[in-house]
Design an enzyme around this catalytic site. Structure first.
Site, PDB file in Angstrom:
ATOM      1  N   ARG A 108       0.859  -1.188   0.000  1.00 51.98           N
ATOM      2  CA  ARG A 108       0.000   0.000   0.000  1.00 51.98           C
ATOM      3  C   ARG A 108       0.889   1.228   0.000  1.00 51.98           C
ATOM      4  O   ARG A 108       1.764   1.377   0.856  1.00 51.98           O
ATOM      5  CB  ARG A 108      -0.922   0.054   1.208  1.00 51.98           C
ATOM      6  CG  ARG A 108      -1.520   1.452   1.366  1.00 51.98           C
ATOM      7  CD  ARG A 108      -2.558   1.582   2.397  1.00 51.98           C
ATOM      8  NE  ARG A 108      -3.781   0.936   1.974  1.00 51.98           N
ATOM      9  CZ  ARG A 108      -4.990   1.264   2.433  1.00 51.98           C
ATOM     10  NH1 ARG A 108      -5.124   2.219   3.321  1.00 51.98           N
ATOM     11  NH2 ARG A 108      -6.060   0.634   2.018  1.00 51.98           N
ATOM     12  N   HIS A 135      -7.332   0.732  -6.340  1.00 54.26           N
ATOM     13  CA  HIS A 135      -7.588   0.028  -5.078  1.00 54.26           C
ATOM     14  C   HIS A 135      -8.392  -1.239  -5.424  1.00 54.26           C
ATOM     15  O   HIS A 135      -9.580  -1.349  -5.101  1.00 54.26           O
ATOM     16  CB  HIS A 135      -8.365   0.956  -4.135  1.00 54.26           C
ATOM     17  CG  HIS A 135      -8.379   0.515  -2.702  1.00 54.26           C
ATOM     18  ND1 HIS A 135      -7.674  -0.587  -2.246  1.00 54.26           N
ATOM     19  CD2 HIS A 135      -9.016   1.033  -1.600  1.00 54.26           C
ATOM     20  CE1 HIS A 135      -7.878  -0.722  -0.941  1.00 54.26           C
ATOM     21  NE2 HIS A 135      -8.679   0.235  -0.533  1.00 54.26           N
ATOM     22  N   GLN A 138     -10.421  -3.488  -2.868  1.00 60.22           N
ATOM     23  CA  GLN A 138     -11.636  -2.800  -2.420  1.00 60.22           C
ATOM     24  C   GLN A 138     -12.775  -3.029  -3.421  1.00 60.22           C
ATOM     25  O   GLN A 138     -13.907  -3.352  -3.030  1.00 60.22           O
ATOM     26  CB  GLN A 138     -11.348  -1.288  -2.301  1.00 60.22           C
ATOM     27  CG  GLN A 138     -12.546  -0.451  -1.908  1.00 60.22           C
ATOM     28  CD  GLN A 138     -12.973  -0.706  -0.471  1.00 60.22           C
ATOM     29  OE1 GLN A 138     -12.173  -0.609   0.431  1.00 60.22           O
ATOM     30  NE2 GLN A 138     -14.239  -1.015  -0.262  1.00 60.22           N
ATOM     31  N   ASP A 230     -16.709   8.377  -1.346  1.00 60.72           N
ATOM     32  CA  ASP A 230     -15.386   8.221  -0.732  1.00 60.72           C
ATOM     33  C   ASP A 230     -14.964   9.602  -0.238  1.00 60.72           C
ATOM     34  O   ASP A 230     -15.590  10.614  -0.586  1.00 60.72           O
ATOM     35  CB  ASP A 230     -14.407   7.661  -1.789  1.00 60.72           C
ATOM     36  CG  ASP A 230     -13.015   7.343  -1.252  1.00 60.72           C
ATOM     37  OD1 ASP A 230     -12.820   7.355  -0.017  1.00 60.72           O
ATOM     38  OD2 ASP A 230     -12.100   7.089  -2.071  1.00 60.72           O
ATOM     39  N   CYS A 271     -16.199   3.005   0.951  1.00 62.85           N
ATOM     40  CA  CYS A 271     -15.042   2.134   1.187  1.00 62.85           C
ATOM     41  C   CYS A 271     -14.514   2.290   2.613  1.00 62.85           C
ATOM     42  O   CYS A 271     -13.864   1.380   3.130  1.00 62.85           O
ATOM     43  CB  CYS A 271     -13.939   2.440   0.179  1.00 62.85           C
ATOM     44  SG  CYS A 271     -13.460   4.171   0.147  1.00 62.85           S
ATOM     45  N   ARG A 299     -14.179  -7.138   2.814  1.00 63.07           N
ATOM     46  CA  ARG A 299     -12.767  -6.963   2.468  1.00 63.07           C
ATOM     47  C   ARG A 299     -11.983  -8.216   2.856  1.00 63.07           C
ATOM     48  O   ARG A 299     -11.098  -8.674   2.148  1.00 63.07           O
ATOM     49  CB  ARG A 299     -12.148  -5.751   3.191  1.00 63.07           C
ATOM     50  CG  ARG A 299     -12.763  -4.391   2.883  1.00 63.07           C
ATOM     51  CD  ARG A 299     -12.572  -3.996   1.447  1.00 63.07           C
ATOM     52  NE  ARG A 299     -11.193  -4.139   1.012  1.00 63.07           N
ATOM     53  CZ  ARG A 299     -10.172  -3.327   1.371  1.00 63.07           C
ATOM     54  NH1 ARG A 299     -10.378  -2.297   2.145  1.00 63.07           N
ATOM     55  NH2 ARG A 299      -8.942  -3.545   0.909  1.00 63.07           N
TER      56      ARG A 299
HETATM   57  N1  NVA Z   1      -9.491   7.283  -1.837  1.00 63.71           N
HETATM   58  C1  NVA Z   1      -9.130   6.945  -0.478  1.00 63.71           C
HETATM   59  C2  NVA Z   1      -9.444   5.521  -0.212  1.00 63.71           C
HETATM   60  C3  NVA Z   1      -9.159   5.055   1.191  1.00 63.71           C
HETATM   61  C4  NVA Z   1      -9.466   3.603   1.388  1.00 63.71           C
HETATM   62  C5  NVA Z   1      -7.662   7.222  -0.254  1.00 63.71           C
HETATM   63  O1  NVA Z   1      -6.852   6.902  -1.147  1.00 63.71           O
HETATM   64  O2  NVA Z   1      -7.303   7.773   0.790  1.00 63.71           O
HETATM   65  N1   CP Z   2     -11.095   0.880   2.639  1.00 60.17           N
HETATM   66  C1   CP Z   2      -9.817   0.776   3.039  1.00 60.17           C
HETATM   67  O1   CP Z   2      -8.916   0.462   2.268  1.00 60.17           O
HETATM   68  O2   CP Z   2      -9.628   1.036   4.351  1.00 60.17           O
HETATM   69  P1   CP Z   2      -8.207   1.213   5.081  1.00 60.17           P
HETATM   70  O3   CP Z   2      -7.602   2.465   4.532  1.00 60.17           O
HETATM   71  O4   CP Z   2      -8.541   1.304   6.523  1.00 60.17           O
HETATM   72  O5   CP Z   2      -7.361   0.008   4.741  1.00 60.17           O
END
Ligand code: NVA
Ligand code: CP
Length: 313
Positions: A108, A135, A138, A230, A271, A299
């Protein structure tokens, strides 16, 4: 034709066929049903998983760690403060070394290029646990949740209301285009998804029958099976918060917006994490139409299914 995913990485759904995604959705449902019956097996015994994090995570980290660990695997979490990823050691070299010690790697972080490099040089399956661009794990849980609520996903209408150029919107566009789910992004023109992703999805949608729409008009949620949102500023974009608040305030998912679907049975998806009072009001996310908590649980089931298939367990 049987689906064999052993050895595959998951970097974006662009690399998977509709049949392969369908296989993973069906396996995820099987994994969930087994888990509800208390049937946890030991399918990852003797395997190891490196979890690399440049950005924070609650759901993704916990889903990978618990799904792998409860089946006998050994997950190891490594943050940017722990290892030399791209600092003092190239990503290629880190990938080569991790590939000698781990059965699979989750990443990540910021650049999609990093997850691609890890996959290219490690020789083991690499999972994209979120980058600036995609992602994918997700999106699989999102479609699973849609199918659980609506019976199926093909031909259903999923409307994403919010930052149309972010990783979640882009991943949904890809998976919907592959699976024949109608997908509408409702966003101000400044936040339209980039032309490249729209061009990549158009031929996929033509094959599957998905109708992909990008509009600034919130009336487009009319008839939606699901409304999805989101955060307004994704991780790494905190400096854009003020500008995004101005652009996206008219796109807040609240009761009047949910009413625009014209359907009492439309579901709400997010999400998570959510900033309640910004992109969604508490009465919607905590209300009867919300499936956000099932989505979060899914998830884990989808991530377990992805690892079972790609590790050949
Ligand atoms: N678009 C958000 C998703 C978090 C799961 C981010 O990248 O922070
Ligand atoms: N939705 C999601 O990816 O959550 P986290 O950022 O908590 O992993």
């Amino acid at each position: 034709m049987s689906v064999v995913l052993k050895g595959r990485s998951l970097l974006t759904w662009l690399d998977y066929s509709a049949e392969e995604i369908r296989y993973l959705l069906d396996l995820s449902k099987k994994v969930k049903a087994e888990s509800k019956k208390g049937k946890i097996r030991q399918r990852f015994t003797g395997k190891t998983l490196a979890l690399l994090f440049e950005k924070r995570s609650t759901r993704t980290r916990c889903a990978f760690e618990t799904a792998f660990g409860e089946e006998g695997g050994h997950p190891v979490c490594l943050s940017g403060a722990d290892i030399h990823l791209g600092e003092k050691e190239s990503i290629e070299d880190t990938a080569r070394v991790l590939g000698r010690m781990f059965s699979a790697i989750q990443f990540r972080g910021f650049k999609q290029e990093t997850v691609e490099t890890l996959s290219k040089y490690s020789g083991v399956p690499v999972y994209n646990g979120l980058t600036d661009l995609f992602h994918p794990t997700q999106a699989l849980a999102d479609i699973m949740t849609l199918e659980e609520s609506c019976g199926s996903s093909k031909g259903k209408l999923l409307c994403f209301v919010g930052d149309g150029r972010n990783n979640v919107a882009r991943s949904l566009m890809v998976i919907c285009s592959k699976l024949g789910v109608h997908f509408t992004i409702v966003t101000p023109p400044e936040l339209n998804p980039d032309a490249a992703i729209c061009e990549q999805c158009a031929p996929l949608a033509a094959i599957s029958g998905a109708k992909i729409t990008v509009t600034a008009d919130t009336a487009a949620v009319s008839g939606a099976d699901a409304v999805y949102t989101d955060v307004w500023a994704s991780m790494g974009e905190e400096d854009k918060k003020e500008e995004r608040t101005k652009l996206l305030s008219p796109y807040q998912v609240n009761q009047p917006l949910m009413k625009k679907t014209g359907r009492a049975d439309s579901i709400f998806l997010h999400c998570l994490p959510a900033v309640k009072g910004e992109e969604v009001t508490p009465d919607v996310i905590d209300g009867p139409q919300s499936r956000a908590w099932d989505q979060a649980e899914n998830r884990k089931h989808t991530i377990k299914a992805i690892m079972l298939a790609t590790l050949g367990c």
